[in-house]
Design a protein around this motif. Structure first.
Motif, PDB file in Angstrom:
ATOM      1  N   ASP A   4       0.857  -1.187   0.000  1.00  9.44           N
ATOM      2  CA  ASP A   4       0.000   0.000   0.000  1.00  9.44           C
ATOM      3  C   ASP A   4       0.899   1.245   0.000  1.00  9.44           C
ATOM      4  N   TRP A   5       1.153   1.782  -1.173  1.00  8.62           N
ATOM      5  CA  TRP A   5       2.088   2.908  -1.278  1.00  8.62           C
ATOM      6  C   TRP A   5       1.464   4.221  -0.815  1.00  8.62           C
ATOM      7  N   VAL A   6       0.132   4.275  -0.831  1.00  9.38           N
ATOM      8  CA  VAL A   6      -0.521   5.471  -0.266  1.00  9.38           C
ATOM      9  C   VAL A   6      -0.223   5.521   1.231  1.00  9.38           C
ATOM     10  N   ALA A  11       4.072   8.351   6.409  1.00  4.52           N
ATOM     11  CA  ALA A  11       5.254   8.643   7.234  1.00  4.52           C
ATOM     12  C   ALA A  11       5.673  10.103   7.097  1.00  4.52           C
ATOM     13  N   TYR A  12       5.390  10.690   5.944  1.00 12.22           N
ATOM     14  CA  TYR A  12       5.766  12.085   5.729  1.00 12.22           C
ATOM     15  C   TYR A  12       4.986  13.044   6.638  1.00 12.22           C
ATOM     16  N   GLU A  13       3.860  12.559   7.186  1.00 11.48           N
ATOM     17  CA  GLU A  13       3.057  13.411   8.083  1.00 11.48           C
ATOM     18  C   GLU A  13       3.495  13.256   9.536  1.00 11.48           C
ATOM     19  N   ASP A  21      13.213  13.604   7.288  1.00 11.32           N
ATOM     20  CA  ASP A  21      14.546  14.175   7.070  1.00 11.32           C
ATOM     21  C   ASP A  21      15.074  13.795   5.683  1.00 11.32           C
ATOM     22  N   ARG A  22      14.760  12.567   5.268  1.00  9.23           N
ATOM     23  CA  ARG A  22      15.164  12.151   3.924  1.00  9.23           C
ATOM     24  C   ARG A  22      14.512  13.055   2.885  1.00  9.23           C
ATOM     25  N   LEU A  23      13.218  13.333   3.094  1.00 11.15           N
ATOM     26  CA  LEU A  23      12.493  14.223   2.177  1.00 11.15           C
ATOM     27  C   LEU A  23      13.140  15.609   2.143  1.00 11.15           C
ATOM     28  N   LEU A  47      11.200   9.203 -11.441  1.00  8.32           N
ATOM     29  CA  LEU A  47      10.680   7.848 -11.645  1.00  8.32           C
ATOM     30  C   LEU A  47      10.141   7.308 -10.324  1.00  8.32           C
ATOM     31  N   CYS A  48       8.963   6.673 -10.378  1.00  2.00           N
ATOM     32  CA  CYS A  48       8.308   6.194  -9.157  1.00  2.00           C
ATOM     33  C   CYS A  48       8.099   7.393  -8.223  1.00  2.00           C
ATOM     34  N   ALA A  49       7.425   8.373  -8.738  1.00  2.00           N
ATOM     35  CA  ALA A  49       7.386   9.713  -8.137  1.00  2.00           C
ATOM     36  C   ALA A  49       6.532   9.803  -6.890  1.00  2.00           C
ATOM     37  N   VAL A  73       6.545   9.968 -13.204  1.00  2.00           N
ATOM     38  CA  VAL A  73       5.965   8.685 -13.605  1.00  2.00           C
ATOM     39  C   VAL A  73       5.656   7.894 -12.344  1.00  2.00           C
ATOM     40  N   GLU A  74       4.390   7.542 -12.177  1.00  2.05           N
ATOM     41  CA  GLU A  74       3.926   6.867 -10.955  1.00  2.05           C
ATOM     42  C   GLU A  74       2.831   5.875 -11.325  1.00  2.05           C
ATOM     43  N   LEU A  75       2.982   4.657 -10.817  1.00  2.00           N
ATOM     44  CA  LEU A  75       2.063   3.573 -11.177  1.00  2.00           C
ATOM     45  C   LEU A  75       0.712   3.670 -10.473  1.00  2.00           C
ATOM     46  N   ASP A  76       0.714   4.127  -9.238  1.00  2.00           N
ATOM     47  CA  ASP A  76      -0.519   4.129  -8.436  1.00  2.00           C
ATOM     48  C   ASP A  76      -1.392   5.329  -8.853  1.00  2.00           C
ATOM     49  N   GLY A  99       1.781   5.294 -14.883  1.00  2.00           N
ATOM     50  CA  GLY A  99       2.282   4.166 -15.651  1.00  2.00           C
ATOM     51  C   GLY A  99       3.563   3.620 -15.075  1.00  2.00           C
ATOM     52  N   ASP A 100       4.170   2.727 -15.845  1.00  2.00           N
ATOM     53  CA  ASP A 100       5.340   1.975 -15.407  1.00  2.00           C
ATOM     54  C   ASP A 100       6.621   2.768 -15.692  1.00  2.00           C
ATOM     55  N   ALA A 101       7.323   3.111 -14.610  1.00  2.00           N
ATOM     56  CA  ALA A 101       8.604   3.806 -14.761  1.00  2.00           C
ATOM     57  C   ALA A 101       9.745   2.815 -14.930  1.00  2.00           C
ATOM     58  N   GLY A 102       9.443   1.532 -14.853  1.00  2.00           N
ATOM     59  CA  GLY A 102      10.475   0.510 -14.934  1.00  2.00           C
ATOM     60  C   GLY A 102      10.980   0.274 -16.343  1.00  2.00           C
ATOM     61  N   LEU A 118      15.644   9.498  -8.667  1.00  2.00           N
ATOM     62  CA  LEU A 118      15.473   8.052  -8.487  1.00  2.00           C
ATOM     63  C   LEU A 118      15.310   7.836  -6.980  1.00  2.00           C
ATOM     64  N   CYS A 119      14.201   8.277  -6.454  1.00  2.00           N
ATOM     65  CA  CYS A 119      13.987   8.281  -4.995  1.00  2.00           C
ATOM     66  C   CYS A 119      12.934   7.251  -4.620  1.00  2.00           C
ATOM     67  N   GLY A 120      13.289   6.388  -3.676  1.00  2.00           N
ATOM     68  CA  GLY A 120      12.360   5.334  -3.281  1.00  2.00           C
ATOM     69  C   GLY A 120      12.322   4.190  -4.276  1.00  2.00           C
ATOM     70  N   ARG A 208      12.178  -3.640 -11.951  1.00  2.00           N
ATOM     71  CA  ARG A 208      10.850  -4.152 -11.608  1.00  2.00           C
ATOM     72  C   ARG A 208      10.770  -4.211 -10.088  1.00  2.00           C
ATOM     73  N   PHE A 209       9.739  -3.619  -9.482  1.00  2.00           N
ATOM     74  CA  PHE A 209       9.583  -3.673  -8.025  1.00  2.00           C
ATOM     75  C   PHE A 209       9.355  -5.107  -7.577  1.00  2.00           C
ATOM     76  N   ARG A 210      10.000  -5.474  -6.460  1.00  2.00           N
ATOM     77  CA  ARG A 210       9.859  -6.825  -5.920  1.00  2.00           C
ATOM     78  C   ARG A 210       9.105  -6.776  -4.606  1.00  2.00           C
TER      79      ARG A 210
HETATM   80  C1  LIG Z   1       9.018   4.193  -1.888  1.00  2.00           C
HETATM   81  S1  LIG Z   1       7.797   5.039  -2.816  1.00  2.00           S
HETATM   82  C2  LIG Z   1       8.700   6.502  -3.307  1.00  2.00           C
HETATM   83  C3  LIG Z   1       7.839   7.663  -3.699  1.00  2.00           C
HETATM   84  C4  LIG Z   1       8.603   8.962  -3.927  1.00  2.00           C
HETATM   85  N1  LIG Z   1       9.582   8.839  -5.003  1.00  2.00           N
HETATM   86  C5  LIG Z   1       9.281   9.405  -2.646  1.00  2.00           C
HETATM   87  O1  LIG Z   1      10.502   9.170  -2.498  1.00  2.00           O
HETATM   88  O2  LIG Z   1       8.599   9.992  -1.811  1.00  2.00           O
HETATM   89  C6  LIG Z   1       7.791   4.080  -4.299  1.00  2.00           C
HETATM   90  C7  LIG Z   1       6.750   4.513  -5.327  1.00  2.00           C
HETATM   91  O3  LIG Z   1       6.956   3.789  -6.539  1.00  2.00           O
HETATM   92  C8  LIG Z   1       5.700   3.481  -7.111  1.00  2.00           C
HETATM   93  N2  LIG Z   1       5.920   2.393  -8.066  1.00  2.00           N
HETATM   94  C9  LIG Z   1       6.121   1.074  -7.817  1.00  2.00           C
HETATM   95  N3  LIG Z   1       6.381   0.414  -8.954  1.00  2.00           N
HETATM   96  C10 LIG Z   1       6.351   1.330  -9.951  1.00  2.00           C
HETATM   97  C11 LIG Z   1       6.560   1.275 -11.355  1.00  2.00           C
HETATM   98  N4  LIG Z   1       6.846   0.116 -11.978  1.00  2.00           N
HETATM   99  N5  LIG Z   1       6.435   2.402 -12.071  1.00  2.00           N
HETATM  100  C12 LIG Z   1       6.126   3.576 -11.457  1.00  2.00           C
HETATM  101  N6  LIG Z   1       5.930   3.702 -10.136  1.00  2.00           N
HETATM  102  C13 LIG Z   1       6.049   2.590  -9.381  1.00  2.00           C
HETATM  103  C14 LIG Z   1       4.824   3.173  -5.917  1.00  2.00           C
HETATM  104  O4  LIG Z   1       3.464   3.278  -6.226  1.00  2.00           O
HETATM  105  C15 LIG Z   1       5.319   4.227  -4.904  1.00  2.00           C
HETATM  106  O5  LIG Z   1       4.566   5.407  -5.004  1.00  2.00           O
END
Ligand SMILES: C[S@@+](CC[C@H](N)C(=O)[O-])C[C@H]1O[C@@H](n2cnc3c(N)ncnc32)[C@H](O)[C@@H]1O
Length: 214
Positions: A4-6, A11-13, A21-23, A47-49, A73-76, A99-102, A118-120, A208-210
């Motif tokens: 659940d990425w939402v 944690a940011y709140e 602090d990372r943010l 990517l994965c924003a 680019v964000e999948l959720d 969409g898919d940032a992968g 390339l954060c998170g 690819r996210f694992r």
């Molecule tokens: C750890 S969070 C990081 C979010 C943001 N970059 C940050 O640092 O605050 C990872 C994010 O990657 C997204 N995500 C996972 N797989 C993805 C994919 N294949 N393409 C795009 N986004 C993806 C998730 O939905 C989630 O929002």
């Protein structure tokens, strides 16, 4: 079931959570990267924003905000919508792709970029995918671009290898910040200056996210 990425963003709140602090480190480095970018238009990609608050916060009062075109680019879909609202509220031009940032095809119409986030990402993909993504940096970025990355430091700490892979990609370290030094919450934020690009852009798989990496 997928993560659940939402909920992850909650944690940011939390004032006491190390991710705050990372943010702050990411926001500061994005601001510096945009300030130091070449004159004229600045292309920024994340990517994965997630909900894009790092980009929106860094740029809302930035003197060069009007120069920036962002591609997030964000999948959720819920997070992508939040990112769209956040960028609009901050007055940042650009698009949020749900969409898919992968696959680097997501950046085909915006490369080469001046700032790449390339954060998170690196904590959620295999080591081989981290290496592959870093190796692709010279094909995604313009010479003199800044790449901002994050990674936790849970054992075995991958950050020394990450730094070596950026070196091998012709990048030079600008900043390395660490914090949250309490076990699983230890974080690193790095910023790398991209050297002369050594490869042309070709859409290609990056990562690819694992689900098994937590
Ligand atoms: C750890 S969070 C990081 C979010 C943001 N970059 C940050 O640092 O605050 C990872 C994010 O990657 C997204 N995500 C996972 N797989 C993805 C994919 N294949 N393409 C795009 N986004 C993806 C998730 O939905 C989630 O929002």
């Amino acid at each position: 079931m997928g993560r659940d990425w939402v909920a992850w963003h909650e944690a940011y709140e939390d004032d006491d959570h190390p991710l705050r602090d990372r943010l702050a480190a990411v926001v500061e480095l994005v601001g510096e990267a945009v300030a130091g970018a070449r004159d004229g238009p600045v292309r920024l990609a994340s990517l994965c924003a997630g909900d894009g608050r790092d980009v929106a916060t860094a740029l809302v009062d930035h003197p060069r905000r009007a120069d920036v075109t962002a591609r997030l680019v964000e999948l959720d879909p819920a997070l992508a919508d939040a990112a769209r609202r956040g960028l609009a509220a901050a007055g940042v031009a650009g698009t949020v792709v749900t969409g898919d940032a992968g696959d680097s095809a997501a950046l085909a119409d915006i490369v080469p970029v001046d700032v790449l986030l390339l954060c998170g990402v690196f904590g959620n993909v295999s080591d081989a995918d981290v290496e592959r993504t870093i190796a692709a940096v010279p094909s995604l970025c313009r010479a003199g671009a800044t790449v901002i990355w994050t990674r936790h430091r849970r054992p075995p700490d991958l950050t020394p290898a990450i730094r070596r892979w950026f070196d091998a990609a012709g990048c030079r370290r600008i900043a390395l910040r660490t914090g949250g030094d309490v076990g699983v919450r230890a974080w690193t934020v790095g910023a790398e200056l991209v050297g002369v690009p050594t490869s042309d852009f070709q859409p290609a798989p990056l990562f690819r996210f694992r689900e098994d990496l937590r």
